[in-house]
Write a protein that holds these residues in place. Structure first.
Motif, mmCIF file in Angstrom:
data_model
loop_
_atom_site.group_PDB
_atom_site.id
_atom_site.type_symbol
_atom_site.label_atom_id
_atom_site.label_comp_id
_atom_site.label_asym_id
_atom_site.label_seq_id
_atom_site.Cartn_x
_atom_site.Cartn_y
_atom_site.Cartn_z
ATOM 1 N N LEU A 174 40.612 7.377 37.362
ATOM 2 C CA LEU A 174 39.964 7.687 38.638
ATOM 3 C C LEU A 174 39.792 6.408 39.441
ATOM 4 O O LEU A 174 39.890 5.300 38.908
ATOM 5 C CB LEU A 174 38.576 8.301 38.396
ATOM 6 N N SER A 175 39.536 6.572 40.724
ATOM 7 C CA SER A 175 39.187 5.408 41.533
ATOM 8 C C SER A 175 37.733 5.034 41.249
ATOM 9 O O SER A 175 36.937 5.879 40.800
ATOM 10 C CB SER A 175 39.341 5.726 43.026
ATOM 11 N N GLU A 176 37.388 3.785 41.486
ATOM 12 C CA GLU A 176 36.006 3.361 41.259
ATOM 13 C C GLU A 176 35.058 4.111 42.189
ATOM 14 O O GLU A 176 33.916 4.411 41.824
ATOM 15 C CB GLU A 176 35.879 1.846 41.454
ATOM 16 N N GLY A 177 35.528 4.441 43.392
ATOM 17 C CA GLY A 177 34.701 5.193 44.329
ATOM 18 C C GLY A 177 34.356 6.573 43.786
ATOM 19 O O GLY A 177 33.216 7.045 43.933
ATOM 20 N N THR A 178 35.334 7.221 43.155
ATOM 21 C CA THR A 178 35.096 8.538 42.573
ATOM 22 C C THR A 178 34.114 8.450 41.414
ATOM 23 O O THR A 178 33.242 9.312 41.243
ATOM 24 C CB THR A 178 36.422 9.157 42.081
ATOM 25 N N VAL A 179 34.226 7.388 40.628
ATOM 26 C CA VAL A 179 33.280 7.183 39.522
ATOM 27 C C VAL A 179 31.864 7.045 40.065
ATOM 28 O O VAL A 179 30.923 7.674 39.559
ATOM 29 C CB VAL A 179 33.664 5.947 38.688
ATOM 30 N N HIS A 180 31.694 6.225 41.104
ATOM 31 C CA HIS A 180 30.368 6.048 41.709
ATOM 32 C C HIS A 180 29.826 7.372 42.232
ATOM 33 O O HIS A 180 28.648 7.702 42.047
ATOM 34 C CB HIS A 180 30.452 5.039 42.854
ATOM 35 N N SER A 181 30.682 8.147 42.884
ATOM 36 C CA SER A 181 30.264 9.422 43.460
ATOM 37 C C SER A 181 29.823 10.402 42.370
ATOM 38 O O SER A 181 28.775 11.056 42.491
ATOM 39 C CB SER A 181 31.415 10.030 44.270
ATOM 40 N N ARG A 182 30.596 10.491 41.303
ATOM 41 C CA ARG A 182 30.245 11.407 40.221
ATOM 42 C C ARG A 182 28.989 10.965 39.492
ATOM 43 O O ARG A 182 28.180 11.792 39.051
ATOM 44 C CB ARG A 182 31.419 11.542 39.243
#
Length: 202
Positions: A174-182
């Protein structure tokens, strides 16, 4: 190649095994003591990760065994582009998910660790009992198990495995942004769930 059963045993780690690189080298050479130490250092984390996917202690033990067998065979190809812990978690996650896919009937993810704590008259704490020791932690795990897999897995890797966002992104592709969002979504859902259990104390 000898892989030791996942059960608590006492052992003394010699100075020659204190260096991770040296320990890996000795494992590759087939040193039984080095392999045992390697497994003992990581067995709790790997079991916990496998359990978070499989929701079954017996199957999680088997997945942990498979993880170490796979890892030990692959150690000669291990490269330090990712941490050893992240590398092991990637293997454990793949092994656990493969096991989950092979089930004829996949139970819904509401099965929780409460089964572990229904076991009585144990003279010594089991691996499962050493993973979760307090009533508050039980509540956290129960609440985690109510999350869907993509949000639960993010929380397990971040807060129980203590992996960096970059490592989680690499493991889950995943992108780091997606990790932060989740993570944000999972934390909020968990906060609400725990507040319902404990009231305003959370």
């Amino acid at each position: 190649m000898k892989v030791f059963p996942l059960a608590g045993v006492n052992y003394t780690e010699g100075m020659e095994y204190s260096d991770p690189a040296r320990l890996i080298e000795r494992c590759i050479e087939g040193d039984d003591q080095a392999i045992e130490i390697f497994v003992r250092r990581h067995e709790t984390d790997i079991f916990r990760l496998a359990f978070s996917v499989l929701q079954d202690s017996s199957e999680a033990h088997e997945a942990a065994q498979d993880t170490f067998i796979t890892a030990l065979k692959a150690l000669p190809n291990y490269q330090e582009r990712s941490s050893l812990k992240a590398w092991l978690c990637t293997i454990a996650l793949n092994v656990s998910r493969n096991r989950l896919r092979k089930r004829k009937v996949v139970e819904k993810l509401h099965h929780t660790l409460t089964v572990v704590f229904q076991i009585e008259t144990r003279k010594q704490p089991t691996l499962e009992e050493s993973v979760i020791e307090t009533e508050k932690e039980k509540a956290v795990w129960n609440a985690l198990n109510e999350l869907d897999e993509k949000h639960r897995m993010i929380m397990v890797l971040r807060y129980f495995q203590e992996l960096a966002i970059r490592e989680i992104a690499e493991i889950l592709s995943l992108s780091e942004g997606t990790v932060h969002s989740r993570l944000h979504t999972a934390r909020e859902r968990l906060r609400i769930a725990l507040k319902e259990i404990h009231g305003d104390k959370v």
